[in-house]
Design a protein around this motif. Structure first.
Motif, PDB file in Angstrom:
ATOM      1  N   GLY A 172     -11.058  -8.964  -1.214  1.00 22.64           N
ATOM      2  CA  GLY A 172      -9.952  -9.305  -2.102  1.00 22.64           C
ATOM      3  C   GLY A 172      -9.537  -8.140  -2.989  1.00 22.64           C
ATOM      4  O   GLY A 172      -8.344  -7.853  -3.135  1.00 22.64           O
ATOM      5  N   ASP A 173     -10.522  -7.447  -3.565  1.00 24.64           N
ATOM      6  CA  ASP A 173     -10.240  -6.305  -4.437  1.00 24.64           C
ATOM      7  C   ASP A 173      -9.576  -5.170  -3.664  1.00 24.64           C
ATOM      8  O   ASP A 173      -8.593  -4.576  -4.122  1.00 24.64           O
ATOM      9  N   MET A 174     -10.105  -4.865  -2.489  1.00 25.51           N
ATOM     10  CA  MET A 174      -9.591  -3.760  -1.685  1.00 25.51           C
ATOM     11  C   MET A 174      -8.143  -4.021  -1.253  1.00 25.51           C
ATOM     12  O   MET A 174      -7.290  -3.147  -1.353  1.00 25.51           O
ATOM     13  N   ALA A 175      -7.867  -5.229  -0.784  1.00 26.73           N
ATOM     14  CA  ALA A 175      -6.514  -5.569  -0.331  1.00 26.73           C
ATOM     15  C   ALA A 175      -5.535  -5.538  -1.503  1.00 26.73           C
ATOM     16  O   ALA A 175      -4.389  -5.084  -1.367  1.00 26.73           O
ATOM     17  N   ARG A 176      -5.987  -6.014  -2.654  1.00 26.93           N
ATOM     18  CA  ARG A 176      -5.114  -6.025  -3.826  1.00 26.93           C
ATOM     19  C   ARG A 176      -4.848  -4.606  -4.339  1.00 26.93           C
ATOM     20  O   ARG A 176      -3.706  -4.246  -4.621  1.00 26.93           O
ATOM     21  N   MET A 177      -5.885  -3.783  -4.432  1.00 23.74           N
ATOM     22  CA  MET A 177      -5.726  -2.431  -4.972  1.00 23.74           C
ATOM     23  C   MET A 177      -4.952  -1.517  -4.025  1.00 23.74           C
ATOM     24  O   MET A 177      -4.096  -0.760  -4.463  1.00 23.74           O
ATOM     25  N   GLU A 178      -5.266  -1.575  -2.738  1.00 25.03           N
ATOM     26  CA  GLU A 178      -4.663  -0.633  -1.797  1.00 25.03           C
ATOM     27  C   GLU A 178      -3.312  -1.086  -1.266  1.00 25.03           C
ATOM     28  O   GLU A 178      -2.459  -0.253  -0.964  1.00 25.03           O
ATOM     29  N   LEU A 179      -3.113  -2.401  -1.120  1.00 26.10           N
ATOM     30  CA  LEU A 179      -1.902  -2.889  -0.451  1.00 26.10           C
ATOM     31  C   LEU A 179      -1.101  -3.894  -1.281  1.00 26.10           C
ATOM     32  O   LEU A 179      -0.085  -4.394  -0.808  1.00 26.10           O
ATOM     33  N   LYS A 180      -1.593  -4.210  -2.478  1.00 26.21           N
ATOM     34  CA  LYS A 180      -0.930  -5.225  -3.319  1.00 26.21           C
ATOM     35  C   LYS A 180      -0.863  -6.582  -2.617  1.00 26.21           C
ATOM     36  O   LYS A 180       0.072  -7.340  -2.797  1.00 26.21           O
TER      37      LYS A 180
END
Length: 119
Positions: free
Chosen positions: A58-66
């Motif tokens: 969840g964090d990775m998708a939000r930070m890298e791809l919004k």
């Protein structure tokens, strides 16, 4: 489709960040009537690790791809967490629960790619 593939790569990165293992990507895009384009399936060795993997994805998708999942279910007991990113469904299992549901073989006609575990 390129953004969907980028999301799959980012999800894999989030899984690997928390030492998720036995990652399999099922490409469902060529199959009529599927609910998404990809399943990303992996496992953690404990409920705490399953929860940590879900948080990392969840964090990775939000930070890298919004990107944020539309739904996340299963965190209350963390034996099988499903994250719905519309075109990509992420399944994070405990090993015995993964064996029981055997999602990889449920979609026999999907192209299956196994991602090597990081050492």
């Amino acid at each position: 489709m390129e953004s969907t593939e980028k999301l799959v790569r980012t999800i894999i990165k989030g899984i690997q960040e928390k030492k998720g293992s036995n990652i399999a990507v099922a490409d469902l895009s060529g199959i009529d009537g599927t609910i998404c384009h990809y399943f990303v399936i992996c496992q953690g060795n404990s409920p705490a690790q399953v929860e940590a993997i879900a948080e990392s994805v969840g964090d990775m998708a939000r930070m890298e791809l919004k990107e944020k999942p539309a739904h996340v279910v299963g965190l209350e007991n963390a034996q099988w967490v499903a994250m719905d990113y519309a075109d990509v469904l992420v399944h994070i299992f405990l090993p015995d629960v993964r064996d029981y549901y055997d999602l990889e073989h449920l979609w026999d006609d999907a192209k299956l790619t196994h991602i090597p575990d990081l050492d």
